[in-house]
Design an enzyme around this catalytic site. Structure first.
Site, PDB file in Angstrom:
ATOM      1  N   CYS A 106      23.640  44.910  50.828  1.00 58.09           N
ATOM      2  CA  CYS A 106      23.854  43.564  50.295  1.00 58.09           C
ATOM      3  C   CYS A 106      22.557  43.008  49.711  1.00 58.09           C
ATOM      4  O   CYS A 106      22.075  43.492  48.686  1.00 58.09           O
ATOM      5  CB  CYS A 106      24.474  42.667  51.375  1.00 58.09           C
ATOM      6  SG  CYS A 106      25.183  41.149  50.699  1.00 58.09           S
ATOM      7  N   HIS A 210      29.053  45.573  53.101  1.00 61.32           N
ATOM      8  CA  HIS A 210      28.478  45.658  54.451  1.00 61.32           C
ATOM      9  C   HIS A 210      29.095  46.817  55.240  1.00 61.32           C
ATOM     10  O   HIS A 210      29.997  46.606  56.065  1.00 61.32           O
ATOM     11  CB  HIS A 210      28.688  44.323  55.194  1.00 61.32           C
ATOM     12  CG  HIS A 210      27.711  43.274  54.782  1.00 61.32           C
ATOM     13  ND1 HIS A 210      26.432  43.186  55.305  1.00 61.32           N
ATOM     14  CD2 HIS A 210      27.798  42.288  53.859  1.00 61.32           C
ATOM     15  CE1 HIS A 210      25.783  42.182  54.743  1.00 61.32           C
ATOM     16  NE2 HIS A 210      26.588  41.626  53.856  1.00 61.32           N
ATOM     17  N   GLU A 212      27.864  48.400  57.692  1.00 62.75           N
ATOM     18  CA  GLU A 212      27.608  48.305  59.137  1.00 62.75           C
ATOM     19  C   GLU A 212      28.746  47.564  59.840  1.00 62.75           C
ATOM     20  O   GLU A 212      29.049  47.833  61.004  1.00 62.75           O
ATOM     21  CB  GLU A 212      26.240  47.649  59.404  1.00 62.75           C
ATOM     22  CG  GLU A 212      26.165  46.135  59.327  1.00 62.75           C
ATOM     23  CD  GLU A 212      26.258  45.570  57.912  1.00 62.75           C
ATOM     24  OE1 GLU A 212      26.329  46.352  56.947  1.00 62.75           O
ATOM     25  OE2 GLU A 212      26.284  44.335  57.778  1.00 62.75           O
TER      26      GLU A 212
END
Ligand code: MN
Length: 238
Positions: A106, A210, A212
């Site tokens: 990001c 994102h 993660e």
């Protein structure tokens, strides 16, 4: 065998408190890396930090100071963190010079771009010619809200094993131009750049979404992305 040490940059709020979503740490641990959270304010020692770590994750966060790419602040620019900008730019440069793996997530993709001399669209909804998708999704972080077209023969394609993926989206800024040695490796259907990678380094990849957060829910492409990154960090130890 020792685990590869993965530096993870942090956000710092106006009260000067560090903050980091734990899922970055979890994703690195799961992929076999040893996470090491990096504090703000050590840019003068960026070379030594780069020597300590085997790879770095430039994490998500607020906006980037536009004067760093020679622009005035747009009215819709969000909160900036000059101390964070300077640290991450210094670390990105050192890691690039050492040819150690970088995963930009990001804001991390954007700061990588700025470190290499590129610019950022400060507010995509008011500054893009095209009609823009909803990039600030109104859904939980595990929801994959829009498609990304993955460029053939890119690192991203080798990870995704397909040319069309679905990602989550929490950004109002995006990369404007992509300086060498970066190339575009993924775009949204509105033309917004969603992934870049280096043509001159072993593993330098930036994604606008994102992974993660998706990895936390077992999304396969995100798991493979962290696996590949940590594997490359392991190789860079030798
Ligand atoms: Mn997006």
């Amino acid at each position: 065998m020792k685990k590869p040490v993965i530096g993870i940059t942090t956000d710092v709020d106006s009260d000067r408190k560090h903050q980091l979503n734990t899922n970055y740490v979890t994703a690195v641990k799961r992929a076999g890396g040893l996470p090491l959270i990096l504090p703000i304010g050590v840019e003068e020692d960026a070379k030594q930090v780069a020597h300590l770590i085997d790879g770095i994750i430039l994490t998500g966060g607020g906006d980037i100071d536009p004067t760093l790419f020679d622009e005035e602040p747009h009215a819709l620019l969000g909160e900036v963190s000059p101390t964070r900008d300077s640290l991450e730019i210094a670390l990105a440069k050192e890691m690039l010079q050492a040819n150690k793996p970088i995963l930009g997530i990001c804001r991390g993709l954007q700061i990588l771009n700025v470190a290499l001399g590129g610019a950022i669209i400060q507010d995509i909804h008011s500054q893009s010619a095209n009609t823009i998708l909803q990039h600030s999704q109104k859904a939980t972080r595990s929801h994959q809200s829009h498609f990304v077209q993955v460029k053939k023969e890119s690192i991203l394609e080798s990870i995704a094993e397909t040319t069309k993926i679905k990602v989550n989206s929490f950004h109002h800024q995006a990369v404007k131009d992509v300086p060498k040695p970066l190339k575009i490796s993924g775009t949204a259907s509105d033309g917004i750049i969603e992934a870049v990678e280096s043509t001159d380094h072993d593993f330098v990849l930036g994604v606008q979404w994102h992974p993660e957060a998706l990895a936390e829910y077992g999304e396969v492409v995100s798991l493979r992305l962290f696996d590949k990154f940590v594997e490359k960090c392991k190789e860079s130890r030798s």
